[in-house]
Design a protein around this motif. Structure first.
Motif, PDB file in Angstrom:
ATOM      1  N   VAL A  23      45.121  32.349  80.817  1.00  0.00           N
ATOM      2  CA  VAL A  23      44.988  31.579  80.579  1.00  0.00           C
ATOM      3  C   VAL A  23      45.500  29.587  81.270  1.00  0.00           C
ATOM      4  CG1 VAL A  23      47.854  31.812  80.077  1.00  0.00           C
ATOM      5  CG2 VAL A  23      47.429  31.021  82.296  1.00  0.00           C
ATOM      6  N   PRO A  33      52.831  25.605  79.800  1.00  0.00           N
ATOM      7  CA  PRO A  33      52.364  24.826  78.646  1.00  0.00           C
ATOM      8  C   PRO A  33      53.473  23.887  78.108  1.00  0.00           C
ATOM      9  CG  PRO A  33      53.894  27.166  79.245  1.00  0.00           C
ATOM     10  CD  PRO A  33      53.116  26.854  80.530  1.00  0.00           C
ATOM     11  N   GLN A  36      52.247  20.676  78.030  1.00  0.00           N
ATOM     12  CA  GLN A  36      50.669  20.518  76.457  1.00  0.00           C
ATOM     13  C   GLN A  36      51.385  19.902  75.206  1.00  0.00           C
ATOM     14  OE1 GLN A  36      47.596  21.994  77.052  1.00  0.00           O
ATOM     15  NE2 GLN A  36      48.444  21.724  78.619  1.00  0.00           N
ATOM     16  N   LEU A  41      49.880  23.634  71.409  1.00  0.00           N
ATOM     17  CA  LEU A  41      49.990  24.654  71.320  1.00  0.00           C
ATOM     18  C   LEU A  41      50.421  25.465  70.179  1.00  0.00           C
ATOM     19  CD1 LEU A  41      53.836  23.693  73.047  1.00  0.00           C
ATOM     20  CD2 LEU A  41      52.078  24.978  74.365  1.00  0.00           C
ATOM     21  N   GLN A  43      47.370  25.189  68.345  1.00  0.00           N
ATOM     22  CA  GLN A  43      46.486  25.385  68.353  1.00  0.00           C
ATOM     23  C   GLN A  43      45.582  27.258  68.728  1.00  0.00           C
ATOM     24  OE1 GLN A  43      44.001  23.291  66.496  1.00  0.00           O
ATOM     25  NE2 GLN A  43      42.455  25.637  66.128  1.00  0.00           N
ATOM     26  N   ARG A  44      46.777  27.281  69.728  1.00  0.00           N
ATOM     27  CA  ARG A  44      46.737  29.103  70.426  1.00  0.00           C
ATOM     28  C   ARG A  44      47.089  29.729  68.760  1.00  0.00           C
ATOM     29  NH1 ARG A  44      49.876  30.988  73.527  1.00  0.00           N
ATOM     30  NH2 ARG A  44      51.735  30.617  72.510  1.00  0.00           N
ATOM     31  N   HIS A  45      47.705  29.477  67.543  1.00  0.00           N
ATOM     32  CA  HIS A  45      47.605  29.981  66.363  1.00  0.00           C
ATOM     33  C   HIS A  45      47.107  29.533  64.998  1.00  0.00           C
ATOM     34  CE1 HIS A  45      51.410  31.622  69.000  1.00  0.00           C
ATOM     35  NE2 HIS A  45      51.356  30.052  68.917  1.00  0.00           N
TER      36      HIS A  45
END
Ligand code: G3I
Length: 397
Positions: A23, A33, A36, A41, A43-45
């Motif tokens: 991370v 997190p 953020q 957040l 965008q990670r998915h």
């Protein structure tokens, strides 16, 4: 495989796992997190989180916070009103691209994608069009040409700058309409028949080979009876299936997600199942207009926390149900709020007697609400690297 290959593969696997679980930590401070943005957040998915944008608020120098949050929290934007027919073509054949181009430029500056809303809808049509049909000066053949020309002009103008188009919006009736049996409703179906839907998608595709072309509607978050006569989700599913079977270029179905705490809530699994069923047709999905309104009872209006808190909690649960369903279904591409602050929400104007509101994730003073925090929590705890193996509990003897 040779032992040396196993070792090499193992080393790669370890390195990959480490990279995935790594991370970003700024020098000296642990990574937090919760600090953020929703867009970071999500965008990670690979998920795009968006909002409808009120251009008057965006341009209001007295409200810089609106503009700041649109740019920082969201990775996709939708024109709340300025891409609608009455705005783009107020006079026949004369287009006013200004406000819509401004939103597209803002999106470009903020590395955001744009959902085009909306090519064909029975609301917010310009008077020259509806009165022309009403007085007979525009006949059916000409109306179809006008529709084709509008779609072609608009999609060509924004070609390459629109990620998803809401090509057709709200073409299907509701069980409380007359007749109650679900049917194609509104100005376009009445004057052109339901064939306008396939036409609209074909004309849009001809004008832009790459935009994702969506059908968009409300009250289609979950399946009900499975009978298209009274189950709107089933009706839309069968419509989309038939369009695909006929080779009509429909790429996705947008579920608006206009909910109300007075109606209770879905459960995540039934919403995810609905998204998965549409995905089974080869379609992408998206939540396109999510907000959760509440009744502004006398107690709520008086500031009674016993009346307000349950509604804030219920609202957060409704937002969370839709987002978790979207996260669960990999073909769900985006999650768009229909406005992000109670200061600029369509709900109070549309639901005034009895009054409703509190529909968004920031309050009137741009303070994040429980629903905002819930969306964040869902995005943070939705998968690696923030969810780690359980720590085994050793039984004390
Ligand atoms: O532009 C005029 C302005 O000139 C005039 O002074 C003012 C006085 O009433 O009205 C302004 O038009 C308003 C328009 O929004 C632009 O602000 C209309 O009255 C108002 O009815 C219209 O409401 C919009 C509504 O669609 C119309 O059906 C809402 O802002 C918008 O959030 C809402 O969005 C729709 C989606 O497009 C489709 N899904 C449902 C969703 C909620 O209805």
């Amino acid at each position: 495989m040779k032992p040396s290959r196993w070792i090499a593969a193992g080393l790669v696997a370890v390195a990959t796992a480490a990279a995935l679980n790594a991370v970003p930590a700024t020098a000296g401070r642990p990574y937090d997190p919760t600090a953020q943005s929703l867009r970071a957040l999500a965008q990670r998915h690979g998920l795009y989180v968006g909002t409808a944008v009120d251009m008057a608020a965006l341009d209001n120098a007295a409200e810089p916070r609106y503009r700041e949050l649109v740019g920082s929290e969201f990775s996709t934007v939708t024109a709340e009103n300025v891409m609608k027919w009455e705005s783009l073509e107020p006079t026949r054949g004369t287009y006013d691209w200004g406000p819509a181009d401004e939103l597209v430029a803002f999106a470009r500056q903020h590395h955001q994608r744009v959902r085009g809303h909306v090519l064909v809808w029975h609301n917010q049509l310009p008077a020259w069009l509806t009165s022309g049909v009403e007085d007979g000066s525009i006949d059916t053949a000409e109306l179809r040409r006008i529709l084709r020309d509008h779609i072609t002009a608009v999609v060509r103008h924004f070609k390459g700058r629109i990620w998803q188009w809401d090509v057709v919006n709200e073409a299907v009736s509701d069980p409380w309409d007359t007749p109650s049996t679900l049917h194609y409703k509104g100005f376009w179906a009445e004057h052109l028949g339901p064939g306008y839907i396939a036409d609209a998608f074909r004309w849009a595709r001809a004008a832009d080979p790459n935009a994702l072309l969506f059908y968009n509607d409300y009250n289609i978050e979950a399946f009900g009876s499975g009978n298209p006569a009274d189950d709107k989700t089933q009706f839309v599913y069968e419509m989309a299936r038939d369009l695909r079977a006929r080779g009509v270029p429909i790429d996705g179905v947008g579920s608006q997600g206009h909910l109300g705490t007075q109606y209770g809530n879905y459960d995540t699994l039934q919403v995810a199942a609905a998204l998965r069923k549409f995905a089974g047709l080869g379609l992408a999905t998206a939540f396109t207009e999510v907000d959760v309104r509440s009744q502004l009872t006398a107690g709520v209006r008086a500031g009674d926390s016993a009346e307000i808190n349950p509604r804030l909690q219920a609202s957060a649960a409704n937002f969370s149900t839709l987002l978790r369903a979207c996260l669960a279904e990999r073909h769900c591409l985006s999650f768009t709020l229909w406005g992000f602050t109670d200061k600029h929400s369509w709900v109070p104007g549309a639901f005034s007697d009895p009054p409703e509101g509190l529909a968004t994730v920031y309050d009137e003073n741009y303070q994040p609400k429980r629903s905002y925090q819930e969306l964040k929590a869902d995005l943070i705890f939705a998968g690696p690297p923030f969810v780690r193996p359980r720590v085994p509990q050793q039984p004390r003897r």
